[in-house]
Write a protein that holds these residues in place. Structure first.
Motif, PDB file in Angstrom:
ATOM      1  N   SER A 120     -23.961  52.186  46.305  1.00 51.15           N
ATOM      2  CA  SER A 120     -24.020  51.154  45.277  1.00 51.15           C
ATOM      3  C   SER A 120     -25.444  50.944  44.784  1.00 51.15           C
ATOM      4  O   SER A 120     -26.411  51.012  45.543  1.00 51.15           O
ATOM      5  CB  SER A 120     -23.473  49.836  45.815  1.00 51.15           C
ATOM      6  OG  SER A 120     -23.685  48.782  44.907  1.00 51.15           O
ATOM      7  N   THR A 121     -25.564  50.669  43.493  1.00 47.66           N
ATOM      8  CA  THR A 121     -26.856  50.386  42.884  1.00 47.66           C
ATOM      9  C   THR A 121     -27.384  49.023  43.313  1.00 47.66           C
ATOM     10  O   THR A 121     -28.601  48.831  43.442  1.00 47.66           O
ATOM     11  CB  THR A 121     -26.731  50.417  41.343  1.00 47.66           C
ATOM     12  OG1 THR A 121     -26.159  51.660  40.937  1.00 47.66           O
ATOM     13  CG2 THR A 121     -28.075  50.232  40.667  1.00 47.66           C
TER      14      THR A 121
ATOM     15  N   SER B 192     -24.329  51.982  35.846  1.00 47.80           N
ATOM     16  CA  SER B 192     -25.020  53.171  36.361  1.00 47.80           C
ATOM     17  C   SER B 192     -24.168  54.412  36.154  1.00 47.80           C
ATOM     18  O   SER B 192     -24.673  55.475  35.758  1.00 47.80           O
ATOM     19  CB  SER B 192     -25.336  52.998  37.844  1.00 47.80           C
ATOM     20  OG  SER B 192     -26.248  51.947  38.056  1.00 47.80           O
TER      21      SER B 192
ATOM     22  N   ASP C 190     -22.892  48.705  38.978  1.00 46.57           N
ATOM     23  CA  ASP C 190     -22.562  50.079  39.355  1.00 46.57           C
ATOM     24  C   ASP C 190     -21.822  50.795  38.226  1.00 46.57           C
ATOM     25  O   ASP C 190     -22.036  51.993  37.991  1.00 46.57           O
ATOM     26  CB  ASP C 190     -21.714  50.084  40.626  1.00 46.57           C
ATOM     27  CG  ASP C 190     -22.532  49.739  41.861  1.00 46.57           C
ATOM     28  OD1 ASP C 190     -23.719  50.114  41.914  1.00 46.57           O
ATOM     29  OD2 ASP C 190     -21.991  49.096  42.776  1.00 46.57           O
TER      30      ASP C 190
ATOM     31  N   VAL D 206     -15.065  48.210  41.213  1.00 42.33           N
ATOM     32  CA  VAL D 206     -16.482  48.493  41.025  1.00 42.33           C
ATOM     33  C   VAL D 206     -17.130  47.280  40.364  1.00 42.33           C
ATOM     34  O   VAL D 206     -16.508  46.608  39.533  1.00 42.33           O
ATOM     35  CB  VAL D 206     -16.675  49.765  40.158  1.00 42.33           C
ATOM     36  CG1 VAL D 206     -16.046  49.604  38.788  1.00 42.33           C
ATOM     37  CG2 VAL D 206     -18.139  50.145  40.036  1.00 42.33           C
TER      38      VAL D 206
ATOM     39  N   LYS E 209     -20.388  51.632  48.896  1.00 45.52           N
ATOM     40  CA  LYS E 209     -20.232  52.590  47.809  1.00 45.52           C
ATOM     41  C   LYS E 209     -19.959  51.826  46.517  1.00 45.52           C
ATOM     42  O   LYS E 209     -19.566  50.667  46.510  1.00 45.52           O
ATOM     43  CB  LYS E 209     -19.110  53.578  48.118  1.00 45.52           C
ATOM     44  CG  LYS E 209     -19.433  54.548  49.241  1.00 45.52           C
ATOM     45  CD  LYS E 209     -18.279  55.515  49.457  1.00 45.52           C
ATOM     46  CE  LYS E 209     -18.682  56.647  50.415  1.00 45.52           C
ATOM     47  NZ  LYS E 209     -19.103  56.140  51.733  1.00 45.52           N
ATOM     48  N   ARG E 210     -20.155  52.512  45.404  1.00 43.33           N
ATOM     49  CA  ARG E 210     -19.936  51.869  44.108  1.00 43.33           C
ATOM     50  C   ARG E 210     -18.477  51.464  43.919  1.00 43.33           C
ATOM     51  O   ARG E 210     -18.187  50.371  43.441  1.00 43.33           O
ATOM     52  CB  ARG E 210     -20.346  52.823  42.978  1.00 43.33           C
ATOM     53  CG  ARG E 210     -21.833  53.095  42.870  1.00 43.33           C
ATOM     54  CD  ARG E 210     -22.102  54.190  41.863  1.00 43.33           C
ATOM     55  NE  ARG E 210     -23.529  54.388  41.600  1.00 43.33           N
ATOM     56  CZ  ARG E 210     -24.001  55.371  40.873  1.00 43.33           C
ATOM     57  NH1 ARG E 210     -23.179  56.255  40.322  1.00 43.33           N
ATOM     58  NH2 ARG E 210     -25.306  55.479  40.665  1.00 43.33           N
ATOM     59  N   TRP E 211     -17.566  52.349  44.263  1.00 45.46           N
ATOM     60  CA  TRP E 211     -16.144  52.109  44.027  1.00 45.46           C
ATOM     61  C   TRP E 211     -15.442  51.969  45.370  1.00 45.46           C
ATOM     62  O   TRP E 211     -15.525  52.836  46.229  1.00 45.46           O
ATOM     63  CB  TRP E 211     -15.540  53.260  43.227  1.00 45.46           C
ATOM     64  CG  TRP E 211     -14.152  53.002  42.725  1.00 45.46           C
ATOM     65  CD1 TRP E 211     -13.791  52.249  41.639  1.00 45.46           C
ATOM     66  CD2 TRP E 211     -12.924  53.501  43.271  1.00 45.46           C
ATOM     67  NE1 TRP E 211     -12.426  52.247  41.471  1.00 45.46           N
ATOM     68  CE2 TRP E 211     -11.864  53.011  42.467  1.00 45.46           C
ATOM     69  CE3 TRP E 211     -12.607  54.307  44.369  1.00 45.46           C
ATOM     70  CZ2 TRP E 211     -10.527  53.305  42.710  1.00 45.46           C
ATOM     71  CZ3 TRP E 211     -11.283  54.600  44.621  1.00 45.46           C
ATOM     72  CH2 TRP E 211     -10.255  54.105  43.796  1.00 45.46           C
TER      73      TRP E 211
END
Length: 263
Positions: free
Chosen positions: A90-91, A111, A108, A104, A97-99
């Motif tokens: 993840s940003t 990004s 993210d 999400v 994680k992003r997803w």
């Protein structure tokens, strides 16, 4: 049979777009491409589906991004987006994680939008909060939201908006669920100091075309009873955003929180 039904659905959307188009509206350049259905993948894939819809409903330069995403179908492209970009760290959230099964978050998703745009050498879409800033009045916020959406459509990129349902529970506002949709039409112009405007959007939940309104809340929203709202309200009666989590008699509202686009 499934392909036939999908094509028929897109044809009906095309007919409704043509019938409803006027010179006073700003439409997505390729809105006839229609929405992507997140349910081809999962109930938590609204972000990738709304983003893919933006790419393919944009102008020729942005549809190149949709074409560049590997996959011969919406489902295949969504799977690529999730596996190749959604499963990266993840940003903005540590050790995540992003997803995920929750979907999400907007940082993210932005990004991911930038990384996918690079596939066709396009600039990264911008991300902006839709809450009041500084001394901005509610009427100026209405104007800013409209301006960002109109300019993004003018620049060929139908913006993705984050809509979040809140409920007033136990004496405070609580977030219930966030959903991403793609804006495909806004009025080309709105009156100065207006309190509302209408819009058309593609909802990835089922791949539908719907309409709604942005408006200044008539009662304090996300604020104590004696204070003014720091946000707008979104009237989207056909959107099933967290409705099942609302208890009978509770006050609830859908708030536009962030916008991803080009302006």
């Amino acid at each position: 049979m499934f392909t036939l039904l999908r094509n028929l659905h897109r044809l009906l959307i095309l007919v409704s777009l043509v019938a409803g188009a006027t010179a006073d509206d700003r439409w997505a350049p390729n809105a006839v491409a229609g929405p992507v259905n997140q349910l081809d993948i999962a109930g938590n894939a609204c972000g990738p589906a709304a983003l893919l819809t933006s790419f393919r409903c944009g102008d020729e330069s942005w549809t190149e991004v949709a074409t560049a995403i590997p996959g011969s179908s919406d489902k295949a492209k969504l799977l690529y987006m999730i596996r190749a970009h959604g499963l990266r760290p993840s940003t903005s959230l540590k050790d995540r994680k992003r997803w995920t099964r929750e979907g999400v978050n907007v940082e993210d998703l932005n990004s991911i939008a930038g990384e996918l745009s690079a596939l066709a050498a396009k600039p990264s879409p911008k991300l902006e909060s839709l809450l009041l800033t500084g001394r901005e009045s509610p009427e100026k916020l209405v104007g800013r939201v409209h301006s960002r959406m109109r300019n993004s459509l003018k620049n060929g990129f139908p913006p993705v908006i984050s809509l979040r349902r809140y409920v007033f529970r136990k004496g405070q506002w609580q977030a219930l669920q966030t959903h991403f949709v793609t804006i495909v039409r806004v009025p080309d112009r709105i009156p100065r100091r207006t309190s509302n405007f209408d819009f058309t959007y593609f909802d990835p939940w089922g791949g539908k075309k719907e309409t709604g309104w942005f408006l200044i809340p008539t009662k304090p929203l996300l604020a104590p009873p004696s204070e003014s709202s720091p946000c707008l309200e979104t009237n989207v009666p056909k959107a099933n955003i967290g409705k099942a989590k609302v208890h009978r008699g509770e006050r609830t509202a859908v708030v536009p929180t962030f916008l991803i686009g080009r302006w």
